[in-house]
Motif scaffolding. Structure first.
Motif, PDB file in Angstrom:
ATOM      1  N   CYS A 136       4.906 -59.588  51.785  1.00  0.00           N
ATOM      2  CA  CYS A 136       6.002 -59.395  52.736  1.00  0.00           C
ATOM      3  C   CYS A 136       7.031 -60.485  52.492  1.00  0.00           C
ATOM      4  N   LYS A 137       8.208 -60.251  53.039  1.00  0.00           N
ATOM      5  CA  LYS A 137       9.265 -61.225  52.807  1.00  0.00           C
ATOM      6  C   LYS A 137       9.722 -61.842  54.123  1.00  0.00           C
ATOM      7  N   ASP A 138       9.878 -63.151  54.079  1.00  0.00           N
ATOM      8  CA  ASP A 138      10.436 -63.862  55.219  1.00  0.00           C
ATOM      9  C   ASP A 138      11.613 -64.653  54.655  1.00  0.00           C
ATOM     10  N   ALA A 139      12.755 -64.556  55.317  1.00  0.00           N
ATOM     11  CA  ALA A 139      13.964 -65.155  54.741  1.00  0.00           C
ATOM     12  C   ALA A 139      13.852 -66.668  54.601  1.00  0.00           C
ATOM     13  N   VAL A 140      12.996 -67.302  55.425  1.00  0.00           N
ATOM     14  CA  VAL A 140      12.855 -68.749  55.361  1.00  0.00           C
ATOM     15  C   VAL A 140      11.702 -69.135  54.437  1.00  0.00           C
ATOM     16  N   ARG A 141      10.597 -68.415  54.573  1.00  0.00           N
ATOM     17  CA  ARG A 141       9.386 -68.780  53.834  1.00  0.00           C
ATOM     18  C   ARG A 141       9.303 -68.149  52.452  1.00  0.00           C
ATOM     19  N   GLY A 142      10.164 -67.194  52.185  1.00  0.00           N
ATOM     20  CA  GLY A 142      10.084 -66.478  50.917  1.00  0.00           C
ATOM     21  C   GLY A 142       9.004 -65.415  50.993  1.00  0.00           C
ATOM     22  N   SER A 143       8.342 -65.147  49.862  1.00  0.00           N
ATOM     23  CA  SER A 143       7.325 -64.100  49.841  1.00  0.00           C
ATOM     24  C   SER A 143       6.024 -64.642  50.437  1.00  0.00           C
ATOM     25  N   VAL A 144       5.447 -63.882  51.332  1.00  0.00           N
ATOM     26  CA  VAL A 144       4.177 -64.302  51.948  1.00  0.00           C
ATOM     27  C   VAL A 144       3.208 -63.140  51.809  1.00  0.00           C
ATOM     28  N   SER A 145       1.966 -63.437  51.465  1.00  0.00           N
ATOM     29  CA  SER A 145       1.025 -62.327  51.328  1.00  0.00           C
ATOM     30  C   SER A 145      -0.058 -62.415  52.385  1.00  0.00           C
ATOM     31  N   PHE A 146      -0.520 -61.250  52.804  1.00  0.00           N
ATOM     32  CA  PHE A 146      -1.536 -61.143  53.858  1.00  0.00           C
ATOM     33  C   PHE A 146      -2.547 -60.071  53.421  1.00  0.00           C
ATOM     34  N   PRO A 147      -3.760 -60.123  53.999  1.00  0.00           N
ATOM     35  CA  PRO A 147      -4.657 -58.976  53.798  1.00  0.00           C
ATOM     36  C   PRO A 147      -4.019 -57.750  54.449  1.00  0.00           C
ATOM     37  N   GLU A 148      -4.222 -56.589  53.889  1.00  0.00           N
ATOM     38  CA  GLU A 148      -3.675 -55.371  54.513  1.00  0.00           C
ATOM     39  C   GLU A 148      -4.288 -55.167  55.885  1.00  0.00           C
ATOM     40  N   ASN A 149      -3.557 -54.505  56.721  1.00  0.00           N
ATOM     41  CA  ASN A 149      -4.046 -54.239  58.071  1.00  0.00           C
ATOM     42  C   ASN A 149      -4.886 -52.963  58.082  1.00  0.00           C
ATOM     43  N   ASN A 150      -6.063 -53.056  58.681  1.00  0.00           N
ATOM     44  CA  ASN A 150      -6.867 -51.836  58.796  1.00  0.00           C
ATOM     45  C   ASN A 150      -7.076 -51.415  60.247  1.00  0.00           C
ATOM     46  N   GLU A 151      -6.419 -52.110  61.163  1.00  0.00           N
ATOM     47  CA  GLU A 151      -6.614 -51.755  62.580  1.00  0.00           C
ATOM     48  C   GLU A 151      -5.792 -50.535  62.956  1.00  0.00           C
ATOM     49  N   ASP A 152      -6.407 -49.660  63.724  1.00  0.00           N
ATOM     50  CA  ASP A 152      -5.683 -48.496  64.238  1.00  0.00           C
ATOM     51  C   ASP A 152      -4.965 -48.936  65.517  1.00  0.00           C
ATOM     52  N   LEU A 153      -3.890 -49.640  65.347  1.00  0.00           N
ATOM     53  CA  LEU A 153      -3.237 -50.209  66.531  1.00  0.00           C
ATOM     54  C   LEU A 153      -2.577 -49.139  67.388  1.00  0.00           C
ATOM     55  N   VAL A 154      -2.493 -49.452  68.664  1.00  0.00           N
ATOM     56  CA  VAL A 154      -1.867 -48.504  69.597  1.00  0.00           C
ATOM     57  C   VAL A 154      -0.362 -48.474  69.333  1.00  0.00           C
ATOM     58  N   LEU A 155       0.180 -47.287  69.250  1.00  0.00           N
ATOM     59  CA  LEU A 155       1.630 -47.121  69.093  1.00  0.00           C
ATOM     60  C   LEU A 155       2.258 -46.754  70.438  1.00  0.00           C
ATOM     61  N   ILE A 156       1.588 -45.780  71.117  1.00  0.00           N
ATOM     62  CA  ILE A 156       2.061 -45.366  72.446  1.00  0.00           C
ATOM     63  C   ILE A 156       0.912 -45.591  73.416  1.00  0.00           C
ATOM     64  N   ILE A 179      -1.731 -43.197  71.629  1.00  0.00           N
ATOM     65  CA  ILE A 179      -1.521 -42.732  70.256  1.00  0.00           C
ATOM     66  C   ILE A 179      -1.743 -43.927  69.353  1.00  0.00           C
ATOM     67  N   ARG A 180      -2.661 -43.768  68.414  1.00  0.00           N
ATOM     68  CA  ARG A 180      -2.979 -44.877  67.507  1.00  0.00           C
ATOM     69  C   ARG A 180      -2.556 -44.566  66.084  1.00  0.00           C
ATOM     70  N   LEU A 181      -2.234 -45.618  65.395  1.00  0.00           N
ATOM     71  CA  LEU A 181      -1.947 -45.537  63.969  1.00  0.00           C
ATOM     72  C   LEU A 181      -3.229 -45.158  63.230  1.00  0.00           C
TER      73      LEU A 181
END
Ligand code: GLU
Length: 524
Positions: A202-222, A188-190
């Motif tokens: 996104c937020k990381d409690a140590v690094r603060g706000s971090v930005s990334f390119p959005e994910n476009n991969e249909d990653l496997v869920l199951i 089952i893929r996303l």
């Protein structure tokens, strides 16, 4: 979004109808009844049969954050990778945690705590996604995925199953049925709606706000082979339904953060606050440079090393605590707090990179720690260690606990001047080995003044109190035209074989008259 699947087809795709609706799951795992500000954390190891010092560091953060906020700390076993499973691996984790005093609170209500036993939950959430058109069954075979990867590499594209390369992304019901009739089991893929040209914050409690390119991969869920979830999907479901507030994990997971945010948003759930920890470094003995600790090169990478070598577990924790909360040592030295458990650590101050684990520094913490122990506690630790890990010689040393206690009591009576030469339980026994005749090696190299030895033994009485004993040394010194220190040194070396020892009078009292005379006679 794509077309959702019918309930019947979902049941076929997942190999059974889902057990719960989302509403039922929410009702089954209601919010925890905790005070505001309470942290809910978890240690989530994949059972590999090895507990890394970095794992212990992580456990300490989890445990501490829960402890200081009256929250909950859980242990969750991430055993979804059946290929990597090792017999007895969970025991390795549990016994290491208990040796270091970490208790977890796995409230049954939010369990089970083995991911392999939570399939119903994952399949129920997957069914929801399939119904909403947010996930799809993928029938790509390993060979076909290899082909795709080759094409992508040749053309200079990013590898993975996404966009036009995700063959089954928009697969229709008819085709799904054909594959199923053919006996194939899908993963089952996303159905990813991310666009890498956009950025996600996104937020990381140590690094603060971090930005990334959005994910476009249909990653496997199951996964198709065993119907178990991938880490990404299991983490989503578990940390949501277990109401984890803070996910403490290694920095190797930082790149997955956009995917995890995407998954939480897709579900309409609030993501936990993430704390990505740095790996622990050391100073390389050969190059003198700081480098990552290595499982292969560094025995101290394995938590069991500290137990087998008899490092006081509390000192290891104190030192790790100081690495993650750098103000702790100062607060302790100033007497503001007694142990790390009294100190309030701030997630923001956890080191982001280059956290250094230095065995020399650990020695300092260990010496300080042992110096605070009442003698009976010191003896108990030494005895327990020797029984479990000690050599045959060590076992003989602990056989007479009364004698051992007398030996270890030397220079522990004056709180202000407690000896600080004990580092580990093992080294402690080694340090005092000369108290046992079978371990005592007479020092025959030392240029003894035999007159000193003769004079001393002529006047020696084991019942003398310290003053009388000292008067006799002074008297001997005067008689021979020496300094009292020179007399004492001759005796010290004859008694112990060493030039550096704790208080001579005390050690002679513990050795006892017979041994004292015998050791002097050996030298005469
Ligand atoms: N099983 C994962 C690991 O061992 C856990 C990561 C996490 O704590 O979320 O890396």
């Amino acid at each position: 979004m794509r077309n959702g699947l019918s309930k019947d087809l979902i049941a076929r795709v997942l190999g059974g109808a889902p057990k719960y609706t989302l509403e039922e799951l929410e009702a089954k795992f209601p919010p925890r009844d905790l005070k505001e500000g309470a942290f809910v954390t978890r240690f989530a190891p994949s059972p590999t049969g090895y507990m890394h010092i970095g794992n212990l560091y992580s456990v300490l953060i989890d445990f501490k954050l829960a402890q200081q906020s009256n929250g909950v700390f859980m242990l969750r076993i991430e055993d979804t990778d059946t290929k990597r499973e090792v017999e007895g691996a969970v025991d390795v984790v549990k016994s290491a945690m208990s040796s270091f005093g970490f208790k977890y609170n796995n409230d049954e209500k939010y369990g089970p705590y083995y991911q392999s036993k939570r399939k119903d939950i994952y399949h129920s959430v997957a069914a929801y996604l399939l119904e909403k058109g947010l996930a799809y069954p993928c029938f790509l075979k390993p060979e076909e995925m290899d082909e795709i990867r080759k094409k992508q590499t040749a053309a200079g594209f990013a590898t993975g199953i996404y966009g036009e390369f995700a063959r089954d992304r928009d697969i229709g019901e008819e085709d799904i049925i054909k594959h199923l009739d053919n006996g194939e089991t899908p993963s089952i893929r996303l159905y990813s709606n991310g666009n890498p040209n956009n950025r996600i914050f996104c937020k990381d409690a140590v690094r603060g706000s971090v930005s990334f390119p959005e994910n476009n991969e249909d990653l496997v869920l199951i996964k198709s082979n065993d119907g178990l979830p991938t880490y990404h999907f299991a983490h989503l479901c578990d940390d949501h339904f277990m109401h984890t507030t803070h996910v403490v994990r290694g920095e190797e997971w930082l790149p997955s953060l956009p995917l995890h945010y995407q998954l939480f948003r897709m579900m309409g759930w609030t993501p936990p606050l993430y704390i990505h920890t740095s790996t622990l470094d050391k100073i390389d003995a050969e190059t003198g440079k700081q480098r990552k600790m290595s499982k292969r090169k560094d025995p101290e990478c394995n938590v069991s090393f500290f137990l087998a070598e008899g490092w006081p577990t509390d000192a290891v924790i104190e030192y790790l605590g100081n690495i993650l909360a750098s103000g702790y040592e100062e607060a302790k030295l100033k007497g503001q707090v007694k142990t790390f458990w009294d100190y309030e650590m701030k997630p923001k101050k956890i080191p982001m990179s280059g956290a250094l684990f230095d065995m020399k520094k650990l020695e300092w913490w260990a010496k300080e720690h042992i110096a605070t122990l009442p003698v009976d506690v010191l003896v108990k630790n030494v005895v327990d260690w020797a029984n479990k890990y000690g050599s045959e010689d060590n076992k003989k040393q602990i056989a007479d606990v009364k004698y051992l206690t007398a030996v270890l009591s030397i220079e522990r009576d004056n709180i202000k001047r407690i000896r600080k030469d004990f580092i580990t339980w093992k080294q402690t026994l080694n340090e005092v080995s000369y108290f046992w005749d079978f371990l005592f090696t007479p020092n025959r190299e030392y240029p003894y003044n035999k007159d000193v030895l003769r004079e001393f033994i002529a006047t020696y009485d084991e019942n003398d109190d310290k003053d009388t004993w000292w008067q006799k040394i002074v008297y001997t010194a005067e008689k021979l035209g020496l300094k009292p220190g020179e007399v004492a040194m001759n005796l010290r070396v004859a008694m112990t074989g060493r030039t550096n020892t704790p208080d001579l009078y005390s050690l002679m009292s513990v050795l006892g008259g017979a041994r004292v005379k015998e050791r002097i006679n050996i030298m005469l």
